[in-house]
Design a protein around this motif. Structure first.
Motif, short mmCIF file in Angstrom:
data_model
loop_
_atom_site.label_atom_id
_atom_site.label_comp_id
_atom_site.label_asym_id
_atom_site.label_seq_id
_atom_site.Cartn_x
_atom_site.Cartn_y
_atom_site.Cartn_z
N ALA A 1 0.83 -1.21 0.00
CA ALA A 1 0.00 0.00 0.00
C ALA A 1 0.86 1.26 0.00
O ALA A 1 0.54 2.24 -0.69
N ASP A 2 1.96 1.26 0.75
CA ASP A 2 2.85 2.44 0.78
C ASP A 2 3.45 2.70 -0.59
O ASP A 2 3.54 3.85 -1.03
N ALA A 3 3.88 1.63 -1.28
CA ALA A 3 4.46 1.80 -2.62
C ALA A 3 3.42 2.35 -3.58
O ALA A 3 3.74 3.18 -4.44
N ALA A 4 2.17 1.90 -3.43
CA ALA A 4 1.09 2.42 -4.29
C ALA A 4 0.91 3.91 -4.06
O ALA A 4 0.78 4.69 -5.01
N VAL A 5 0.95 4.33 -2.80
CA VAL A 5 0.82 5.76 -2.47
C VAL A 5 1.96 6.55 -3.11
O VAL A 5 1.75 7.60 -3.71
N HIS A 6 3.18 6.03 -3.00
CA HIS A 6 4.34 6.72 -3.58
C HIS A 6 4.20 6.85 -5.09
O HIS A 6 4.54 7.89 -5.65
N ARG A 7 3.70 5.80 -5.75
CA ARG A 7 3.49 5.86 -7.21
C ARG A 7 2.44 6.91 -7.56
O ARG A 7 2.62 7.70 -8.47
#
Length: 196
Positions: free
Chosen positions: A30-36
């Motif tokens: 989920a964190d990587a999705a937010v960063h993207r």
């Protein structure tokens, strides 16, 4: 089988997510999705900029600027979450569709309990370590202060409550090998259960 992976800041959740991946289990971060979504060219940038002028650029979101705008300001944080959370939920649904033929998937969601995500999963795995170790890990991060750490902890369900609500607790306060063995044992058990 959908595993919900969570844990407070500095507990080693990213390391455990990597262990699941190394065992061939797809992981939604989920964190990587937010960063993207908030990174260079990210589709959330126009909405964030409209609500918080001066917090984005061609390079993506300015974390320091958005932090100043929302930290300690509950209405501003809620407004930002109304932009971010639906987009992350959409990414999560897309991940589940892509991996629907896989027997086990992991949803790595830091605020699994705080945002009601525990209802979306079949098994909740909480990553945990002693408080002194958590503090030491977090305070080593660039730009982290004791005050910032305290504010983050206030926004998160306590480790003690997470441990009580977990189906499985993975300890990261031991050696990396022991943690890896715990993860491997869990995956082996889940695969065996699904074959029955």
């Amino acid at each position: 089988m959908i595993i919900g992976l969570t844990g407070s800041i500095g507990m080693g959740k990213s390391a455990v997510a990597g262990m699941f991946r190394s065992l061939g289990v797809p992981v939604f971060d989920a964190d990587a999705a937010v960063h993207r979504l908030q990174g260079p060219g990210g589709r959330l940038l126009p909405a964030i900029e409209a609500l918080f002028p001066g917090t984005t650029s061609a390079a993506g979101i300015d974390r320091a600027a958005i932090g100043k705008a929302v930290f300690g300001n509950a209405p501003a944080l809620a407004a930002l979450e109304r932009i971010v959370h639906p987009a992350v939920a959409e990414e999560r649904r897309s991940f589940l569709r892509r991996h629907r033929s896989r027997p086990i998937v992991v949803l790595d969601i830091p605020l699994l309990f705080e945002k009601g995500g525990a209802d979306l999963v079949d098994l909740v795995v909480v990553v945990s370590a002693p408080a002194w170790m958590q503090r030491r890990r977090v305070l080593k991060r660039p730009g982290m202060t004791v005050e910032k750490f305290r504010r983050i902890l206030k926004l998160q369900t306590s480790d003690a409550v997470k441990r009580r609500r977990a189906d499985v607790v993975i300890e990261t306060g031991t050696t990396r090998q022991r943690t890896r063995a715990e993860v491997a044992h869990l995956v082996t058990c889940m695969r065996a259960k699904l074959r029955r």
